[in-house]
Design an enzyme around this catalytic site. Sequence first.
Site, short mmCIF file in Angstrom:
data_model
loop_
_atom_site.label_atom_id
_atom_site.label_comp_id
_atom_site.label_asym_id
_atom_site.label_seq_id
_atom_site.Cartn_x
_atom_site.Cartn_y
_atom_site.Cartn_z
CG ASP A 120 -2.00 -0.75 1.03
OD1 ASP A 120 -1.96 -1.78 0.13
OD2 ASP A 120 -2.93 -0.72 2.17
CG HIS B 28 -4.62 2.81 -0.70
ND1 HIS B 28 -5.37 2.12 0.06
CD2 HIS B 28 -3.54 3.11 0.09
CE1 HIS B 28 -4.87 2.09 1.26
NE2 HIS B 28 -4.04 2.87 1.54
CG HIS C 36 2.38 0.41 4.26
ND1 HIS C 36 2.42 -0.73 5.23
CD2 HIS C 36 1.38 0.92 4.04
CE1 HIS C 36 0.92 -0.43 5.75
NE2 HIS C 36 0.45 0.59 5.06
ZN ZN Z 1 -2.71 3.53 3.11
#
Ligand code: ZN
Length: 317
Positions: free
Chosen positions: A114, A164, A274
Amino acid sequence: MRQKLFIGVYIGILALFVLICALFVVELSRSSAMSKEIQSLQSRSDSSQLQKLQSDLDSEKQSNSQLSSSIGALQKSYDQLQNNYNDLQQQVTKIQQTKAQGTVNGKVAYLTFDDGPSPLTPKVLDVLKQNNLHATFFVVGTCAQDHPDFVKRAYNEGNVIGIHSWTHDYSYIYKNETNFFDDFNKLKDYLHDLLGVFPTVCRYPGGTNNTVSQHYSDHIMQKVDPQVKATGIKPYDWNAYAGDAESGPKPSADKIVQNVLSSAGPKTLVVLMHDTGVNSNDVAALPGIISGLRARGYTFGTLTPFTPDMQFKPYGG
Ligand code: ZN
């Protein structure tokens, strides 16, 4: 007397000869004038024919160039269709492969990243490539705008690019439905322009049951979630977290591996990591995560609308 007559006849003949000559000269000059006129007419006629031929040739050339530009446009459309077809074909092959592998042991892990892309993304892509697997990247629009080549590379190497958020600003996107969809659609259209295909999966900032959104608008997740699904874009949460983006001291690579592997077990494992570059230990942790999950019987897949649901506690509390 006979001599006078002879002279008279002679003069007559001479006069007749002169007359004939004169007539001949007149006729000759008329004929020459006519021939000149014919020539001029001929040349005029040739020139107009030439002009006509030239104009025919010009219009032929113009229609050829129109035809060739139409062929160019058709070729472009064909290439685009071929691209879309190839992309769909790739997706089908991947689903079939994942399904075939999944039937062997039934356990599939989905690595997801992400909040990127960032300068860390190419390093993540290198590790994925070395290990011959693909992941799903839920990108942020403003970051994608800064690093469009990383998004393109991830996509071209067979990874899935999902939505996202464009801004990732909770106070904006969760304030009302209009803001949410303005932000959502901006990223959807941007990715379509960049990659030539629309994204088919998404992850809500904070996940489906985030409680932060409640600070900005009551039951906003309950309102937007069915509308997102109605567009054919499937939202995915996660059931394994690398713990790589927490505030405070950054976990080491070993700790990140341990965090993920401690969640291993379910048949479908969606791992949240991430690629923001905040914690570069992610890259060092990846090989351990991959080998650890393989050792536990997992194969790897990418998220598509056809992969198993992973949405926890819909709409929050
Ligand atoms: Zn996020």
